[in-house]
Write a protein that holds these residues in place. Structure first.
Motif, short mmCIF file in Angstrom:
data_model
loop_
_atom_site.label_atom_id
_atom_site.label_comp_id
_atom_site.label_asym_id
_atom_site.label_seq_id
_atom_site.Cartn_x
_atom_site.Cartn_y
_atom_site.Cartn_z
N GLU A 1 59.34 -23.55 10.54
CA GLU A 1 60.02 -24.67 9.86
C GLU A 1 60.87 -24.20 8.69
OE1 GLU A 1 56.54 -24.36 7.07
OE2 GLU A 1 57.62 -23.29 8.63
N ALA A 2 61.15 -22.89 8.61
CA ALA A 2 61.89 -22.33 7.46
C ALA A 2 63.25 -23.01 7.24
CB ALA A 2 62.08 -20.83 7.63
N GLY B 1 60.25 -12.15 3.63
CA GLY B 1 60.76 -12.34 2.28
C GLY B 1 61.22 -11.03 1.65
N GLU B 2 60.48 -9.96 1.89
CA GLU B 2 60.86 -8.67 1.31
C GLU B 2 62.16 -8.17 1.91
OE1 GLU B 2 56.39 -6.92 0.26
OE2 GLU B 2 57.18 -6.72 2.29
N ALA C 1 66.19 -18.57 2.33
CA ALA C 1 65.29 -19.37 3.18
C ALA C 1 63.90 -18.75 3.34
CB ALA C 1 65.91 -19.58 4.56
N ALA C 2 63.80 -17.42 3.33
CA ALA C 2 62.51 -16.76 3.54
C ALA C 2 61.74 -16.53 2.24
CB ALA C 2 62.71 -15.42 4.25
N LEU C 3 62.34 -16.88 1.11
CA LEU C 3 61.71 -16.56 -0.18
C LEU C 3 60.75 -17.64 -0.65
CD1 LEU C 3 64.70 -15.07 -2.25
CD2 LEU C 3 63.19 -13.95 -0.60
N ASP C 4 59.62 -17.20 -1.23
CA ASP C 4 58.71 -18.16 -1.86
C ASP C 4 59.28 -18.56 -3.23
OD1 ASP C 4 56.41 -15.43 -2.47
OD2 ASP C 4 58.03 -16.14 -3.75
N THR D 1 72.20 -24.44 0.08
CA THR D 1 70.75 -24.39 0.15
C THR D 1 70.15 -25.74 0.51
OG1 THR D 1 68.75 -23.74 -1.07
CG2 THR D 1 70.39 -24.99 -2.28
N HIS D 2 68.89 -25.71 1.00
CA HIS D 2 68.16 -26.98 1.09
C HIS D 2 66.90 -26.89 0.23
CE1 HIS D 2 65.93 -24.86 4.37
NE2 HIS D 2 64.91 -25.53 3.87
N GLN D 3 66.83 -25.88 -0.63
CA GLN D 3 65.66 -25.69 -1.49
C GLN D 3 65.92 -26.24 -2.89
OE1 GLN D 3 63.03 -23.73 -0.30
NE2 GLN D 3 63.87 -22.18 1.08
N LYS D 4 64.95 -26.99 -3.40
CA LYS D 4 65.14 -27.59 -4.73
C LYS D 4 65.29 -26.52 -5.82
CE LYS D 4 63.35 -32.23 -4.31
NZ LYS D 4 62.85 -32.17 -2.92
N ARG D 5 64.46 -25.48 -5.74
CA ARG D 5 64.45 -24.51 -6.84
C ARG D 5 65.79 -23.82 -7.01
NH1 ARG D 5 60.02 -20.94 -9.40
NH2 ARG D 5 61.82 -20.90 -10.78
#
Ligand SMILES: Nc1ncnc2c1ncn2[C@@H]1O[C@H](COP(=O)(O)OP(=O)(O)OP(=O)(O)O)[C@@H](O)[C@H]1O
Ligand SMILES: Nc1ncnc2c1ncn2[C@@H]1O[C@H](COP(=O)(O)OP(=O)(O)OP(=O)(O)O)[C@@H](O)[C@H]1O
Ligand SMILES: [Mg+2]
Ligand SMILES: [Mg+2]
Lengths: 165, 166, 165, 166
Positions: free
Chosen positions: C97-98, A69-70, A98-101, A125-129
């Motif tokens: 699974e990222a 993530g960093e 993709a690697a971020l929390d 993206t596939h992330q909701k946020r």
């Protein structure tokens, strides 16, 4: 040309520090030109661009030792620094978070919203946020027929007025 | 200078003509795995003149042609059009307010490039895009799984990125 | 040795097809040995292992053309196939699974639960849905002091009884 | 054969002795970016005899020693212990029901390996782990960002994975 590089580097360096402050709150990032024989078999003529990152609470860390993530945050900082110094009309970012929390996705979204009026950002993206950054959403689906379909809708951003007020 | 639309037909998983109209502001593309999101990104790179199939996750140039699916034959040709809104006059050589950049490919054939329906050489197209800050190493398109490359790259490579931007 | 490879390959091949059925419902996956001169400058002595994937509704797709998520699912299928054919005592999977969307994470979790009694799985993740696979959770945090801390707790899995019943 | 604990001290972001007790069943490690999750994975690889710093995201062997932080000096040495529960007797040469594999490193020095407190050569340790199906290319540890390698690897490389497993 040499002069233009120096001007560009100066601008990128400044923006990198600023953006790193947003993505690494309490930490810092900086760019510098490498020393003449720092990176081994150097032709010596042109120094490279070194990246230094110090996440909050840590010492300056060798890039390789940073977390997934960093590293992504560092790369995004560099990309935005380039953009702010020498803007391109649009940027297409495919799953760069993709690697971020979730907390760091929030900071990435904040960055997109801050500069939304200065360049055209297209974010896959596939992330909701990450959808929270949208002015428009484009939904891609594929049916059992192996054909991609696309629908889009504008996203009202009433919350932005509240945030700005 | 605003990319107002991407039109695809016969390209990867888009056999039918599809138009992605891009509004002002941040555009977020969502969908399940394998739905076709990154294929849209490939279409953008391809239409801007990419000569490297691997940049588009392909092995051969013809791989970007719709390969066929249940009850639907493979496409013989494909076309991607990028529509730019030149309202701020950033494209200085042309006096159009809208610019359509098109690339077409016939299976087994050579590619074809058009600017506002007029056939051009690829070098003209690439030069036009470069004048407006696009193309040139594509530093404005970050492909899936590639964001960390900036950090794992050598200092000399990053310098090259800056020199290109300068 | 040659005989052992053939037996191993046979077992991995069977398991690959089975696991791919779970990760690509309605699709299929298969392994095969490559033809003598299929991959170019082959010494001709030992065929390599080719992977073919056909996600639901699509034709067999060249691996490079697959999406990020599909590639991850294919790789996970191969890994589990190796495991089922020739088990190692434990597996450590760091954010494998990222690239997966929520639906596919659910399938990955199902796979972990199905084989939880056959090997020890240690799964590192920042995704909430993956936590559903846990019998035990290990929370790692880092304070402003740059030092990592760890806490753990057992996760009661009452739902598993219901699912099995 | 069950990995019942990983103990770390002075390793990367774990200056203090920390014990990860692994219960039966699926263990899921969670936490924010940069908290130290992958460092635990590195510790496991390191303790099993890794000689390649890059495999642990390091450039030099000493990089795995805690580098110091606010008000805390760098560590002079580090140690990782892997505790295996041999209740099913899978470790055939040893008749212990519990096996502790330890690796220690002093800054600027050579590494040290121990099995149940007895100093051994690295080759003995690696052989012991290999007998039980560990080590040997580490195909049972998939590092962050590396899952797709199986698919992008050459058919010959995958064959090698199978041969190793066979
Ligand atoms: N030439 C082609 N003809 C037909 N289908 C194709 C072609 N090229 C790629 N595809 C299909 O497109 C799919 C990949 O689409 P894409 O990479 O855009 O997915 P994605 O939405 O980005 O998914 P992810 O979230 O997993 O990254 C593959 O399943 C593949 O079968
Ligand atoms: N030798 C060391 N001494 C002190 N801290 C270190 C050392 N090596 C690495 N670190 C710290 O550990 C952090 C990385 O930890 P790690 O890779 O385990 O994070 P992570 O939890 O896996 O995060 P992510 O979810 O982003 O992958 C870095 O910020 C780095 O500063
Ligand atoms: Mg994609
Ligand atoms: Mg990690």
């Amino acid at each position: 040309v040499e002069r233009r590089f120096e001007e560009t580097f100066g601008a990128v360096q400044q923006h990198f520090a600023d953006v790193a402050e947003t993505l690494f709150p309490g930490g810092e990032g900086r760019l510098r030109l490498s020393e003449p024989d720092e990176d081994g078999p150097d032709d010596g003529s042109e120094p490279g661009v070194e990246i230094e990152l110090r996440p909050a609470g840590k010492r300056v860390t060798k890039l390789s030792l940073l977390s997934g993530g960093e590293k992504a945050l560092g790369a995004i900082s560099f990309l935005f620094a380039l953009f702010l110094a020498r803007p391109c009309p649009f940027y297409l970012l495919d799953e760069v978070e993709a690697a971020l929390d979730d907390t760091n996705i929030g900071r990435f979204v904040e960055l997109l919203r801050r500069y939304a009026d200065r360049a055209q950002f297209i974010v896959i993206t596939h992330q909701k946020r990450t959808m929270e950054a949208a002015d428009s959403l484009y939904g891609v689906t594929m049916g059992a027929d192996g054909v991609s379909q696309l629908v889009s809708r504008r996203v009202p951003r009433a919350s932005r007025q509240a945030a700005v007020a | 200078m605003h990319l107002s639309a991407i039109k695809l037909r016969g390209f990867k998983s888009f056999p039918e003509p599809v138009e992605v109209r891009l509004e002002r502001g941040v555009a977020v593309v969502v969908g399940p795995n394998g739905s076709g999101k990154s294929n849209v990104s490939d279409a953008l790179l391809w239409a801007s003149g990419s000569l490297s199939p691997s940049e588009l996750r392909a092995e051969k140039p013809d791989d970007v042609l719709f390969a066929g699916a249940a009850g639907r034959p493979a496409a013989d040709w494909c076309e991607v059009e990028l529509l730019f809104d030149n309202a701020d006059g950033q494209f200085t050589e042309l006096e159009f307010s809208e610019i359509a950049i098109t690339r077409r490919l016939h299976r087994g054939g050579e590619g074809q490039y058009l600017v506002n329906k007029a056939t051009v050489r690829r070098t003209d197209l690439v030069e036009l895009l470069a004048d407006v800050g696009l193309g040139g190493g594509h530093s404005s398109v970050i492909g899936q799984g590639r964001v960390e490359e900036i950090l794992s790259s050598k200092p000399e490579q990053r310098r090259a990125l800056l020199e290109e931007a300068a």
